[in-house]
Scaffold this active site. Structure first.
Site, short mmCIF file in Angstrom:
data_model
loop_
_atom_site.label_atom_id
_atom_site.label_comp_id
_atom_site.label_asym_id
_atom_site.label_seq_id
_atom_site.Cartn_x
_atom_site.Cartn_y
_atom_site.Cartn_z
N CYS A 54 3.61 6.44 -7.24
CA CYS A 54 3.62 7.71 -7.98
C CYS A 54 4.41 8.78 -7.22
O CYS A 54 4.87 9.76 -7.81
CB CYS A 54 2.19 8.18 -8.21
N ASP B 169 -1.56 -3.29 -13.39
CA ASP B 169 -0.55 -3.24 -14.44
C ASP B 169 -0.31 -4.57 -15.15
O ASP B 169 0.33 -4.59 -16.20
CB ASP B 169 0.79 -2.79 -13.85
N SER C 34 0.80 -1.23 0.00
CA SER C 34 0.00 0.00 0.00
C SER C 34 0.83 1.28 0.00
O SER C 34 0.63 2.15 0.83
CB SER C 34 -0.92 -0.01 1.23
#
Ligand code: FAD
Length: 433
Positions: free
Chosen positions: A42, A269, A38
């Site tokens: 970014c 992803d 978690s």
């Protein structure tokens, strides 16, 4: 265990959390091979830069939080080595076996450095995990490198270049293709090159790097190297279990994120999704999509019927404070996708002439036959974010340029000129069609 999730970052934890909301009694286990869960990947460039000082600030929740507050068990340092779907069982690297009824695969993607010899040296980094960023921070503090080479001018590469330059390093970015930000768009590439040059970052395109030396890359002297190229979805585990991959190389799913194996879902992803402009599969690995597809996979695994329609490929990156935002396709890419693209590019003030405006560049791309908007590129200040989102909404709505031009956008001098740059670009594009 009723639901097992492989991968403990954006997609995996979104899946686990959504499943918990839907079914308060479901047994849920998350297996994560790394030590952390978690975290906001970014934010890693800003940690390297030093703007974010504390590694812990990037961690959103801990395994303890999940156990206590969400009744979700999370095991870190637990790598899944194989999936046996006929037995509904996972085998961990430790040899332990974990049964499942429903499975969500959220194994993410990686920067594959295997094609570059010398990538295993201690001064070579990737920027993908908290560990990567921590290692880079330590290297910067302890070794005080003066020159860095970044391989790859995708958004992570340019963010890394920005972070290292702000740490006082001389930085050179080497890119294999002829363009920046993975977008075949000559105007965008020129704008990125200008911004890098303004901040004395050297940018070279057409450079394929086969090897990294101890003190140089492709003849460019350096003390550290960041490899940000060769991204691949982590699909080997799934493929070995008989899960079908799509033509993008990522896991193929339906719109509930279910794979060809019943009860096995994939998200984030590692999975491909539908591009709503073409209706075809695409692989654009981003956090926004990972969170959304994770939610849908978790819902489906818990028996609900959410769906994920797809994406239009919207992204934005800051390079030394300037925003580079894109959605849909560039004109070159649109042609490759079978459209007959027509584009218009304008430069306009982002707000009223008397309110300290800055220039914003808007390029819109439409299909000549259908007059549908198929893409946009916006370069400017922070206002580029709001404007690219308007175009993204228009792409979702399959809007024609004629309707887009009539949009009732807001106006007040501090926020926009009376003719918003989007509308000026739309008028220009309509003349071209
Ligand atoms: P990941 O975050 O990669 O997580 C997958 C997890 O699965 C990993 O922790 C991995 O260890 C684990 N795993 C893999 N295999 C196994 C196994 N066999 N057993 C157990 N665990 C396994 N996106 C944006 O939208 N905007 C941005 O500004 C942005 N900036 C970014 C900046 C950087 C530097 C990076 C690296 C990414 C950025 N992204 C951004 C992308 C975004 O972070 C990813 O799209 C998102 O993290 C994907 O989430 P995920 O859960 O699918 O995969």
């Amino acid at each position: 265990m009723a639901l097992v999730v492989i991968g403990g970052v954006a997609a995996g934890l979104s899946a686990a959390t959504r499943a918990r909301r839907i079914d308060p009694r479901l047994e849920i286990l998350v297996l994560e091979k790394g030590p952390d869960i978690s975290y906001g990947a970014c934010g890693l460039p800003y940690f390297v830069e030093g703007r974010v000082q504390d590694r812990e600030a990037l961690i959103v929740y801990t395994p303890e939080y999940f156990r206590k507050e969400r009744k979700i068990e999370v095991r870190t340092n637990s790598r899944v080595a194989s999936i046996s779907h006929p037995r509904r069982e996972l085998v961990l690297e430790s040899g332990a076996r974990v049964p499942y009824e429903k499975l969500v695969i959220a194994t993410g993607a990686r920067c594959d450095t295997s094609g570059i010899s010398g990538a295993d040296q201690p001064h070579v980094f990737t920027l993908h995990t908290l560990d990567d960023a921590g290692r880079m921070r330590r290297f910067l503090a302890e070794r005080r490198p003066r020159r860095a080479v970044v391989i790859g001018a995708g958004y992570i590469g340019v963010e890394a270049a920005d972070a290292l330059r702000r740490n006082g390093l001389q930085v050179t970015v080497l890119e294999r293709s002829g363009h920046a930000l993975l977008r075949d768009d000559p105007n965008l590439t020129s704008a990125v090159a200008r911004q890098l040059d303004l901040h004395r970052v050297e940018f070279r395109t057409g450079i394929d790097v086969p090897s990294i030396e101890a003190d140089s890359v492709d003849g460019v002297p350096c003390d550290m190297v960041v490899v940000s190229a060769g991204f691949k979805p982590n699909v080997e585990l799934a493929a070995d279990a008989g899960i079908q991959l799509g033509r993008t190389g990522a896991i193929r799913t339906d719109d509930r994120m279910e794979t060809n194996l019943r009860g096995v879902f994939a998200a984030g992803d590692c999975a491909e999704v539908t591009h709503l402009v073409t209706g075809r599969p695409t692989w654009i690995p981003l956090g926004t999509t990972a969170n959304k597809t994770g939610r849908v996979a978790g819902a489906a695994a818990a028996g609900a019927r959410d769906r994920f329609p797809g994406i239009v490929g919207t992204s934005i990156v800051s390079i030394f404070g300037m925003a580079f935002a894109t959605t849909g396709f560039s004109a070159v890419h649109a042609r490759a996708e079978g459209f007959d693209p027509v584009s218009a590019r304008i430069e306009a003030n982002n707000r009223a002439r008397y309110y300290q405006p800055v220039k914003t560049t808007v390029e819109l791309v439409a299909d000549r036959t259908t007059r549908r908007l198929v893409g946009a590129t916006i370069v400017g200040d922070d206002s580029a974010a709001g404007r690219i989102n308007v175009v993204a909404a228009a792409l979702h709505a399959r809007m024609r340029i004629d309707d887009f031009e009539q949009l009732d956008l807001c106006y007040s001098p501090p926020y926009s000129p009376v003719w918003d740059p989007l509308l000026i670009a739309a008028q220009q594009l309509r003349h071209e069609l």
